[in-house]
Design an enzyme around this catalytic site. Structure first.
Site, mmCIF file in Angstrom:
data_model
loop_
_atom_site.group_PDB
_atom_site.id
_atom_site.type_symbol
_atom_site.label_atom_id
_atom_site.label_comp_id
_atom_site.label_asym_id
_atom_site.label_seq_id
_atom_site.Cartn_x
_atom_site.Cartn_y
_atom_site.Cartn_z
ATOM 1 N N ASP A 7 0.865 -1.182 0.000
ATOM 2 C CA ASP A 7 0.000 0.000 0.000
ATOM 3 C C ASP A 7 0.903 1.234 0.000
ATOM 4 O O ASP A 7 2.126 1.119 -0.182
ATOM 5 C CB ASP A 7 -1.009 -0.040 1.170
ATOM 6 C CG ASP A 7 -0.364 0.218 2.525
ATOM 7 O OD1 ASP A 7 0.879 0.308 2.594
ATOM 8 O OD2 ASP A 7 -1.105 0.316 3.518
ATOM 9 N N CYS A 64 3.091 -3.192 4.006
ATOM 10 C CA CYS A 64 2.255 -2.049 4.379
ATOM 11 C C CYS A 64 2.964 -1.340 5.532
ATOM 12 O O CYS A 64 4.148 -1.604 5.764
ATOM 13 C CB CYS A 64 0.811 -2.471 4.711
ATOM 14 S SG CYS A 64 0.627 -3.549 6.135
ATOM 15 N N THR A 66 2.658 -1.369 9.000
ATOM 16 C CA THR A 66 3.076 -2.289 10.067
ATOM 17 C C THR A 66 3.297 -3.705 9.576
ATOM 18 O O THR A 66 3.892 -4.521 10.288
ATOM 19 C CB THR A 66 1.982 -2.375 11.145
ATOM 20 O OG1 THR A 66 0.778 -2.829 10.500
ATOM 21 C CG2 THR A 66 1.751 -1.040 11.827
ATOM 22 N N ARG A 131 7.709 -33.507 10.123
ATOM 23 C CA ARG A 131 6.622 -33.289 11.089
ATOM 24 C C ARG A 131 5.841 -32.009 10.814
ATOM 25 O O ARG A 131 4.697 -31.862 11.248
ATOM 26 C CB ARG A 131 7.178 -33.265 12.514
ATOM 27 C CG ARG A 131 8.003 -32.044 12.849
ATOM 28 C CD ARG A 131 8.651 -32.156 14.218
ATOM 29 N NE ARG A 131 9.270 -30.924 14.679
ATOM 30 C CZ ARG A 131 10.448 -30.471 14.261
ATOM 31 N NH1 ARG A 131 11.140 -31.139 13.365
ATOM 32 N NH2 ARG A 131 10.957 -29.349 14.742
ATOM 33 N N HIS A 132 6.462 -31.091 10.064
ATOM 34 C CA HIS A 132 5.781 -29.814 9.790
ATOM 35 C C HIS A 132 4.738 -29.945 8.681
ATOM 36 O O HIS A 132 3.843 -29.120 8.586
ATOM 37 C CB HIS A 132 6.801 -28.745 9.408
ATOM 38 C CG HIS A 132 7.804 -28.506 10.482
ATOM 39 N ND1 HIS A 132 7.466 -27.956 11.699
ATOM 40 C CD2 HIS A 132 9.129 -28.790 10.549
ATOM 41 C CE1 HIS A 132 8.543 -27.892 12.458
ATOM 42 N NE2 HIS A 132 9.565 -28.394 11.791
#
Ligand code: RB5
Length: 142
Positions: A7, A64, A66, A131-132
């Site tokens: 943005d 953006c 934050t 495992r992920h």
């Protein structure tokens, strides 16, 4: 090839990062915004998501002010795993554990050099799987 969305609050950092990529001969797709004129970040997160989903092996970088608004919107799509990272360690773990396909950066709270080191980590780190994998698969289930 990297997909960019931002943005107005992320515009300047996005341009700096794009220039860095172009100096490395890395191509970019930029879905906007293209100036510092005020816009609504959800529109650009949505446009970025569309490009990332059209190019499933490619990664996105959204910016953006934050990074929070972009993250919230990007993650509304069940196939997008967007990670707001402010350290190289987070970028590494977002790829290794979460198979993040979008890196989100806070344009108003990070320097160009820090952003580039985070991006390098994100782009060069692979998903660990194992495992992920089952956890990541559960992320797409609503
Ligand atoms: C724009 O002022 C700002 O709200 C936006 O860039 C972002 O920080 C939202 O989460």
């Amino acid at each position: 090839m990297i997909i960019f969305a931002c943005d107005h609050a992320g515009y300047e950092l996005k341009e700096q990062i794009k220039a860095f990529f172009h100096s490395q001969n890395i191509t970019t797709i930029d879905v906007g915004t293209y100036s510092t004129e005020k816009v609504d970040y959800p529109d650009f997160a949505r446009a970025g998501n569309q490009k990332v989903l059209e190019n499933p092996n490619k990664l996105g970088i959204y910016i953006c002010g934050t990074g929070i608004g972009m993250s919230i919107m990007a993650n509304r799509n069940p196939k997008i795993r967007a990670a707001l990272c402010t350290s190289t360690k987070f970028a590494q773990l977002a790829r290794q554990h979460n198979n993040a396909n979008v890196l989100v950066l806070p344009g108003r709270f990070i320097s160009k050099s820090k952003a580039i080191s985070i991006i390098k980590e994100f782009l060069t780190t692979k998903f660990e799987g194992g495992r992920h994998l089952k956890r990541v698969k559960k992320l797409s289930k609503q």
